[in-house]
Scaffold this motif. Structure first.
Motif, mmCIF file in Angstrom:
data_model
loop_
_atom_site.group_PDB
_atom_site.id
_atom_site.type_symbol
_atom_site.label_atom_id
_atom_site.label_comp_id
_atom_site.label_asym_id
_atom_site.label_seq_id
_atom_site.Cartn_x
_atom_site.Cartn_y
_atom_site.Cartn_z
ATOM 1 N N PRO A 21 88.418 -21.961 -0.033
ATOM 2 C CA PRO A 21 89.560 -21.176 -0.487
ATOM 3 C C PRO A 21 90.010 -21.524 -1.902
ATOM 4 O O PRO A 21 90.528 -20.669 -2.598
ATOM 5 C CB PRO A 21 90.648 -21.510 0.534
ATOM 6 N N ALA A 24 87.938 -19.355 -4.185
ATOM 7 C CA ALA A 24 88.046 -17.913 -4.003
ATOM 8 C C ALA A 24 89.258 -17.368 -4.750
ATOM 9 O O ALA A 24 90.250 -18.052 -4.954
ATOM 10 C CB ALA A 24 88.151 -17.593 -2.526
ATOM 11 N N SER A 26 92.431 -14.764 -4.983
ATOM 12 C CA SER A 26 93.329 -14.153 -4.017
ATOM 13 C C SER A 26 93.442 -12.655 -4.291
ATOM 14 O O SER A 26 93.105 -12.179 -5.382
ATOM 15 C CB SER A 26 94.711 -14.795 -4.097
ATOM 16 N N MET A 27 93.953 -11.929 -3.309
ATOM 17 C CA MET A 27 94.145 -10.488 -3.475
ATOM 18 C C MET A 27 95.128 -10.216 -4.611
ATOM 19 O O MET A 27 94.884 -9.330 -5.442
ATOM 20 C CB MET A 27 94.666 -9.870 -2.178
ATOM 21 N N SER A 53 82.537 -12.916 -4.637
ATOM 22 C CA SER A 53 83.731 -13.452 -3.966
ATOM 23 C C SER A 53 84.801 -12.368 -3.811
ATOM 24 O O SER A 53 85.471 -12.306 -2.789
ATOM 25 C CB SER A 53 84.284 -14.662 -4.723
ATOM 26 N N MET A 57 86.180 -10.885 -0.234
ATOM 27 C CA MET A 57 87.608 -10.865 0.068
ATOM 28 C C MET A 57 88.066 -9.461 0.442
ATOM 29 O O MET A 57 88.771 -9.275 1.431
ATOM 30 C CB MET A 57 88.419 -11.357 -1.140
#
Length: 111
Positions: A21, A24, A26-27, A53, A57
């Motif tokens: 995480p 990655a 985030s939105m 990635s 997501m």
């Protein structure tokens, strides 16, 4: 030796689970960077060609949305596509200025 190998395996697995995480995106970050936006159909879409990635997501979020839309449509007694369109309108209304929404013609527009 076998016990040490098991311990190292457990640490390696734990490290990989907790470290993914952090790498990655985030939105919210992807939306703020203009990589993704809210489509008219209630799902996230790609404004720009996505990295692996970002693609992973978006697929995960869209799968969760699809499951929620199925449940919501069933509770409301409507077809899922009707529920998706309603949610798409609501989600696009909530998009803050500077982020992207998809227009009916498929083009993206910065709000």
């Amino acid at each position: 030796m076998t016990k040490l190998r098991k311990i190292l395996t457990v640490f390696a697995l734990a490290f990989s689970l907790f470290s993914v995480p952090a790498w990655a995106i985030s939105m919210d970050d992807a939306k703020a960077k203009g990589l993704i936006g809210e489509q008219v159909n209630g799902y996230l879409g790609y404004v720009k060609s996505p990295s692996s990635s970002v693609r992973a997501m978006v697929e995960a979020i869209n799968n969760k949305r699809r499951a929620a839309y199925n449940k919501g449509a069933k509770n409301a007694g409507v077809e899922r596509n009707v529920f998706e369109i309603r949610m798409g309108q609501r989600l696009q209304d909530r998009v803050p200025p500077g982020q992207y929404i998809q227009l009916q013609n498929g083009n993206w527009q910065r709000k």
